[in-house]
Scaffold this motif. Structure first.
Motif, PDB file in Angstrom:
ATOM      1  N   HIS A  73      28.613  22.778   7.670  1.00 35.48           N
ATOM      2  CA  HIS A  73      27.538  23.009   6.708  1.00 35.48           C
ATOM      3  C   HIS A  73      27.133  24.473   6.766  1.00 35.48           C
ATOM      4  CE1 HIS A  73      26.306  19.005   5.163  1.00 35.48           C
ATOM      5  NE2 HIS A  73      27.141  18.644   6.127  1.00 35.48           N
ATOM      6  N   TYR A  74      26.694  24.986   5.636  1.00 34.25           N
ATOM      7  CA  TYR A  74      26.362  26.396   5.560  1.00 34.25           C
ATOM      8  C   TYR A  74      25.142  26.611   4.674  1.00 34.25           C
ATOM      9  CZ  TYR A  74      28.505  26.185   0.948  1.00 34.25           C
ATOM     10  OH  TYR A  74      28.795  25.835  -0.358  1.00 34.25           O
ATOM     11  N   SER A  75      24.566  27.802   4.806  1.00 37.02           N
ATOM     12  CA  SER A  75      23.491  28.251   3.930  1.00 37.02           C
ATOM     13  C   SER A  75      23.851  29.622   3.394  1.00 37.02           C
ATOM     14  CB  SER A  75      22.166  28.352   4.695  1.00 37.02           C
ATOM     15  OG  SER A  75      21.683  27.078   5.045  1.00 37.02           O
TER      16      SER A  75
ATOM     17  N   ASP B 298      26.282  34.014  -5.896  1.00 36.44           N
ATOM     18  CA  ASP B 298      26.734  32.984  -6.852  1.00 36.44           C
ATOM     19  C   ASP B 298      28.224  32.731  -6.708  1.00 36.44           C
ATOM     20  OD1 ASP B 298      24.164  32.725  -7.914  1.00 36.44           O
ATOM     21  OD2 ASP B 298      24.564  34.039  -9.628  1.00 36.44           O
ATOM     22  N   THR B 299      29.001  33.790  -6.509  1.00 37.31           N
ATOM     23  CA  THR B 299      30.454  33.657  -6.353  1.00 37.31           C
ATOM     24  C   THR B 299      30.788  32.880  -5.080  1.00 37.31           C
ATOM     25  OG1 THR B 299      30.860  35.672  -7.601  1.00 37.31           O
ATOM     26  CG2 THR B 299      32.615  34.953  -6.101  1.00 37.31           C
ATOM     27  N   ILE B 300      30.080  33.168  -3.996  1.00 37.97           N
ATOM     28  CA  ILE B 300      30.305  32.431  -2.744  1.00 37.97           C
ATOM     29  C   ILE B 300      29.975  30.952  -2.955  1.00 37.97           C
ATOM     30  CG2 ILE B 300      29.504  32.122  -0.354  1.00 37.97           C
ATOM     31  CD1 ILE B 300      29.062  35.218  -0.315  1.00 37.97           C
TER      32      ILE B 300
ATOM     33  N   LYS C 169      30.374  22.545  -2.378  1.00 38.09           N
ATOM     34  CA  LYS C 169      28.927  22.411  -2.615  1.00 38.09           C
ATOM     35  C   LYS C 169      28.289  21.325  -1.736  1.00 38.09           C
ATOM     36  CE  LYS C 169      29.163  24.503  -7.092  1.00 38.09           C
ATOM     37  NZ  LYS C 169      30.432  25.047  -6.718  1.00 38.09           N
ATOM     38  N   ASP C 170      29.062  20.304  -1.378  1.00 35.98           N
ATOM     39  CA  ASP C 170      28.504  19.214  -0.568  1.00 35.98           C
ATOM     40  C   ASP C 170      28.200  19.658   0.867  1.00 35.98           C
ATOM     41  OD1 ASP C 170      31.313  19.400  -0.083  1.00 35.98           O
ATOM     42  OD2 ASP C 170      31.348  17.351   0.689  1.00 35.98           O
TER      43      ASP C 170
END
Length: 165
Positions: A5-7, A22-24, A30-31
């Protein structure tokens, strides 16, 4: 591809760094995203943090530096924009400065920088400075750099970013 998981947290003064964020976000699953948005200096729960900044006097903006100093035991991917671009050596110097604010318990897993457009007021200031007979000798170069930066980050910049993830 990322399994954890990431932020994605970012500061964007003129919208350039937001384009990178936005590109990242569009590129990663997305999940797995716990948070996407502006940096409010709150430490994210995610173990992997994509931290975006705009360049202020050769370093990351103050809000980003504050956040970076709070992070512990995270995997960090740094991304940023600088109005005075065009040189990998310059970008590396900025990233080196930014990394000094990162606690040793963290691991930098990647980094990316590109040129970004600057506010029109910067060019206007340069042009006004030229009216002074004793203006800095590099003023024409600064104006050329400003004009070159207007298209950045462009599609090539964004493709290079995707490849660096």
């Amino acid at each position: 591809m990322i399994k954890e998981h990431y932020s994605i947290l970012f500061c964007s003064l003129t919208g350039n760094t937001k384009k990178l964020a936005d590109t990242i976000y569009e590129t990663l699953p997305k999940d797995k995203c716990d948070y996407f948005g502006t940096n409010d200096s709150q430490v994210p729960q995610s173990d992997v943090c994509y931290i975006g900044f705009w360049t202020d006097k050769g370093n990351a903006d103050q809000k980003t530096l504050e956040l970076l100093s709070k992070l512990k035991n995270k995997k960090i991917f740094l991304f940023g924009t600088a109005g005075f671009g065009g040189s990998d050596a310059y970008f590396e110097k900025i990233l080196g400065q930014v990394k000094q604010s990162i606690d040793a318990s963290n691991t930098v897993i990647g980094e990316y920088m590109c040129q970004g457009k600057m506010p029109q007021s910067v060019r206007e200031r340069y042009v006004k400075m030229k009216e002074n007979p004793e203006h800095p000798a590099n003023l024409d170069l600064l104006i050329q750099n400003f004009d070159r930066a207007l298209s950045h980050p462009d599609s090539e910049d964004l493709e290079r970013l995707k490849k660096s993830l």
